[in-house]
Write a protein that holds these residues in place. Structure first.
Motif, short mmCIF file in Angstrom:
data_model
loop_
_atom_site.label_atom_id
_atom_site.label_comp_id
_atom_site.label_asym_id
_atom_site.label_seq_id
_atom_site.Cartn_x
_atom_site.Cartn_y
_atom_site.Cartn_z
N ASN A 183 7.41 -8.44 1.63
CA ASN A 183 7.76 -6.97 1.82
C ASN A 183 7.53 -6.43 3.15
N THR A 224 9.85 6.49 3.76
CA THR A 224 8.55 6.02 3.70
C THR A 224 7.78 6.00 5.16
N ASP A 283 0.78 -1.21 0.02
CA ASP A 283 -0.02 -0.03 -0.12
C ASP A 283 0.74 1.09 0.03
N SER A 284 2.05 0.95 0.48
CA SER A 284 3.07 2.34 0.80
C SER A 284 4.46 1.89 0.70
N GLU A 312 -4.75 0.68 6.40
CA GLU A 312 -3.97 1.29 5.02
C GLU A 312 -4.76 1.28 4.08
N PHE A 318 15.23 4.69 2.74
CA PHE A 318 14.25 5.25 2.02
C PHE A 318 13.27 5.90 2.73
N LEU A 373 7.76 1.27 -0.07
CA LEU A 373 8.63 0.24 -1.22
C LEU A 373 7.61 -0.40 -1.77
N TYR A 429 14.51 -5.43 15.17
CA TYR A 429 14.35 -5.18 13.81
C TYR A 429 15.33 -5.66 13.01
N ASP A 451 -3.93 -9.02 8.23
CA ASP A 451 -3.11 -8.84 9.09
C ASP A 451 -2.02 -9.99 9.31
N LEU A 452 -0.85 -10.05 8.83
CA LEU A 452 0.20 -11.14 8.60
C LEU A 452 0.54 -11.54 9.99
#
Ligand code: NAD
Ligand code: MG
Length: 308
Positions: free
Chosen positions: A148, A248, A71-72, A97, A246, A74, A213, A121-122
Motif C-alpha cells: 500500500n 489522507t 501508519d496513516s 511517521e 480519499f 488508507l 504517479y 524505507d522501501l
C-alpha cells in the motif's frame, strides 16, 4: 458537533442502512502544506480511519498480515479493520511517521490482536527482505501482504519540470519495491494467502500534474493481473484496490496542487471525498477466504467515477 464527528460514532442502525451521500460531510480542507511524508496527526480536517466506526465480524480470524504505509490514511484504516476482523498485523512505514504508527497501534490495542511496528524505507533495495523477515518472526508466519505504500508529488509546470530523479524515486517506491517485497514475501506464503496492491483511479484517468504517479498505478494494475495468473495455481490470490479521492496526508504533502485542496473529491458521484475507513471493506473482502474465486481483479472504490 460536525456531521463528521457524528459519523465517528455511528450506531449499528446507521451502519446497516445509511445514505452514502451524507454518511460524511463534503470536506473543504483549509490551505495547508506538510513536508513529505505527511502526517495524519497534523492533517485538517481529521479523517475517520474506522477507530470508532469499523466493526469486525471475524472474517480474518488467525490471519497474519504485513501492511505497508500502514501508519496513516488508507493503510491505517486497513490495519484497524484487519485487526478487528481477527488478524495479527505488522505495520511498515517511514521512521518519520513513528507518531502516526503509534496511534494506529493504540487504536487496535483493544482488539487483543498482535500489532508489530516495523519502520523502514522501501526505497532502500535491502529493506524488503529485512522487513519480511521481521514480520515473519514477529507474527510467526505470513499469509496476507498489502502493498500500500506510495508516493505522489504533483508537478504543475509540465513534463519539462518533471525530473528523472522524481520519476525514478516514484517508480522505485510505488513499483520496484512492490516487486521486491512480494518476491521476499512469497518465500513464506502458503496456499490460501492473499496479496493486495493499492493502485488508483489515476491508472485510467491520469491527472496532467501526476504523470509519473499515474504511470506507476497503471503498472501496478498490470503487475497485479500478470502475477495473479502466475500464482493462482499455487493457491495464492493477487488483486488490487483502486481508490478514488480519499482524504489522507498524501494530498497535503505535495500530492495535489494547493488550489485543488478546497474542492478535493467533490467531482465524484457522491459529491465528496472518501474517508479512509470507507476503503477498508474492499481490502477485507479481497484478503478473506470468501473471495476465493476473485483473482487478478481491480476493485474500484471511488465514490462513483466511471472506470474501464
Ligand atoms: P498516506 O500518505 O497516508 O500513505 C502513504 C504511505 O506510503 C505513507 O504513510 C508512508 O508510510 C508510505 N511510504 C511512502 N514512501 C515510502 C517509503 N519510501 N518507504 C516506506 N513507506 C513509504 O496516503 P494514502 O492516500 O493513504 O496512500 C496509500 C496508498 O493509496 C498509496 O499507494 C496511494 O497511491 C494510494 N491511493 C490513494 C488515494 C487517495 O486519494 N488518498 C487514491 C488512490 C490511491
Ligand atoms: Mg503516513
Amino acid at each position: 458537533m460536525s456531521s463528521n464527528q457524528d459519523a465517528h460514532n455511528e450506531t449499528t442502525d446507521q451502519l446497516v442502512f445509511q445514505n452514502p451521500v451524507t454518511r460524511y460531510e463534503a470536506i473543504e480542507p483549509p490551505k495547508q502544506d506538510q513536508p513529505e511524508p505527511g502526517l495524519d496527526k497534523t492533517l485538517e480536517p481529521k479523517t475517520d480511519r474506522g477507530e470508532h466506526s469499523y466493526r469486525g465480524t471475524g472474517r480474518l480470524e488467525g490471519r497474519k498480515a504485513l501492511i505497508t504505509g500502514a501508519d496513516s490514511g488508507l493503510g491505517a484504516a486497513v490495519a484497524i479493520a484487519f485487526a478487528r476482523e481477527g488478524a495479527d498485523i505488522a505495520l511498515n512505514y517511514l521512521p518519520a511517521e513513528q507518531e502516526d504508527a503509534e496511534w494506529v497501534r493504540d487504536a487496535v490495542a483493544d482488539t487483543g490482536r498482535k500489532v508489530e511496528l516495523l519502520p523502514g524505507d522501501l526505497a532502500d533495495r535491502d529493506a524488503a527482505a529485512e522487513l519480511v523477515d521481521q514480520a515473519v518472526t514477529a507474527l510467526g508466519g505470513l499469509n496476507i501482504l498489502v502493498n500500500n505504500a506510495g508516493r505522489q508529488i504533483a508537478v504543475e509546470d509540465g513534463l519539462e519540470a518533471l525530473t528523472d530523479e522524481q520519476v525514478e524515486d516514484t517508480f522505485n517506491v510505488n513499483v520496484l519495491s512492490m516487486f521486491r517485497l512480494t518476491r521476499a514475501a512469497l518465500k513464506h506464503m502458503p496456499a490460501g494467502s492473499s496479496i493486495i496492491n493499492s493502485t488508483s483511479i489515476q491508472a485510467y484517468k491520469p491527472s496532467p500534474t501526476l504523470l509519473d504517479y499515474a504511470s506507476t498505478k497503471a503498472a501496478i494494475n498490470n503487475f497485479t493481473k500478470g502475477l495473479a495468473e502466475q500464482l493462482a495455481p499455487r493457491g495464492i490470490r493477487v488483486n488490487s484496490v483502486a481508490p478514488g479521492p480519499f482524504w489522507t496526508p498524501l494530498q497535503v504533502s505535495d500530492g495535489q496542487p494547493k488550489e485543488k485542496l478546497p474542492n478535493f473529491g467533490q467531482d465524484t458521484g457522491l459529491g465528496r471525498a472518501g474517508q479512509p475507513t470507507e476503503v477498508a471493506p474492499a481490502y477485507v473482502f479481497l484478503a478473506s477466504a470468501e473471495s476465493s474465486y476473485v483473482i487478478g481483479e481491480t476493485l474500484n472504490v471511488n465514490g462513483g467515477m466511471p472506470t474501464p
